[in-house]
Design a protein around this motif. Sequence first.
Motif, mmCIF file in Angstrom:
data_model
loop_
_atom_site.group_PDB
_atom_site.id
_atom_site.type_symbol
_atom_site.label_atom_id
_atom_site.label_comp_id
_atom_site.label_asym_id
_atom_site.label_seq_id
_atom_site.Cartn_x
_atom_site.Cartn_y
_atom_site.Cartn_z
ATOM 1 N N ALA A 78 0.836 -1.213 0.000
ATOM 2 C CA ALA A 78 0.000 0.000 0.000
ATOM 3 C C ALA A 78 0.864 1.254 0.000
ATOM 4 O O ALA A 78 0.551 2.233 -0.687
ATOM 5 N N ALA A 79 1.971 1.241 0.753
ATOM 6 C CA ALA A 79 2.857 2.402 0.788
ATOM 7 C C ALA A 79 3.519 2.612 -0.567
ATOM 8 O O ALA A 79 3.624 3.751 -1.050
ATOM 9 N N LEU A 112 2.355 1.612 -3.509
ATOM 10 C CA LEU A 112 1.321 2.038 -4.460
ATOM 11 C C LEU A 112 0.936 3.496 -4.269
ATOM 12 O O LEU A 112 0.523 4.151 -5.230
ATOM 13 N N SER A 113 1.074 4.024 -3.070
ATOM 14 C CA SER A 113 0.749 5.434 -2.865
ATOM 15 C C SER A 113 1.758 6.340 -3.566
ATOM 16 O O SER A 113 1.433 7.469 -3.922
ATOM 17 N N PHE A 114 2.977 5.849 -3.796
ATOM 18 C CA PHE A 114 3.979 6.622 -4.521
ATOM 19 C C PHE A 114 3.889 6.407 -6.034
ATOM 20 O O PHE A 114 4.166 7.303 -6.806
ATOM 21 N N GLN A 149 1.160 5.449 -8.001
ATOM 22 C CA GLN A 149 -0.094 5.888 -8.614
ATOM 23 C C GLN A 149 -0.414 5.091 -9.881
ATOM 24 O O GLN A 149 -0.356 5.610 -10.985
ATOM 25 N N ILE A 201 -6.291 -1.855 -5.387
ATOM 26 C CA ILE A 201 -6.063 -0.636 -4.612
ATOM 27 C C ILE A 201 -7.162 -0.440 -3.577
ATOM 28 O O ILE A 201 -6.893 -0.114 -2.424
ATOM 29 N N TYR A 227 -6.621 -0.457 0.371
ATOM 30 C CA TYR A 227 -7.017 0.753 1.088
ATOM 31 C C TYR A 227 -7.958 0.406 2.245
ATOM 32 O O TYR A 227 -7.787 0.906 3.352
ATOM 33 N N THR A 267 -5.831 -1.329 5.048
ATOM 34 C CA THR A 267 -4.733 -0.626 5.699
ATOM 35 C C THR A 267 -5.100 0.769 6.201
ATOM 36 O O THR A 267 -4.517 1.236 7.179
ATOM 37 N N GLU A 268 -6.024 1.433 5.556
ATOM 38 C CA GLU A 268 -6.328 2.814 5.918
ATOM 39 C C GLU A 268 -6.852 2.976 7.347
ATOM 40 O O GLU A 268 -6.499 3.955 8.011
ATOM 41 N N PHE A 287 -3.751 3.177 9.414
ATOM 42 C CA PHE A 287 -3.045 4.434 9.142
ATOM 43 C C PHE A 287 -3.761 5.605 9.811
ATOM 44 O O PHE A 287 -3.120 6.463 10.426
ATOM 45 N N ASP A 342 3.614 10.983 4.900
ATOM 46 C CA ASP A 342 2.972 10.208 5.951
ATOM 47 C C ASP A 342 3.892 9.063 6.375
ATOM 48 O O ASP A 342 4.203 8.180 5.580
#
Length: 95
Positions: A26-27, A29-31, A33, A45, A49, A52-53, A56, A72
Motif C-alpha cells: 500500500a505504501a 502504491l501510494s507513490f 499511482q 487498490i 485501502y 490498511t487505511e 493508518f 505520511d
Amino acid sequence: MSALIYALVQVIHTVINLYIWMIIIAAVLSFVQPNPANPTVRSLIFGLYRLTEPAFAWVRRKMPFVVVGGIDLSPIVILLALQFLDVFLLRLVFG
C-alpha cells in the motif's frame, strides 16, 4: 508445549507477516499511482485501502507528528509495532 498453542502462535505470526506485506504494498502504491482505469488494479487498490487505511488513520489520529512535510510516516510506525509484536509473541511463547 501443546500443539494447539504452537499452531495458534504460527497462525498469528503468518497473519502479522501478511499484514506487514499489505502495508508495504500500500505504501509503494501510494507513490507509484497505478492506472485506476484498469478494473483489476482498481479492486486491488480499493482492497488494500480498506485493509490498511483504518490502521493508518488510527496512527495519524493518535500521533499527529507522523506526518512530516506532507509525507505520511504512519506505515513505518505500524511496521515497527507489528515487528515488535511478532518478535515479542514468539519470544514469549518459544523463549
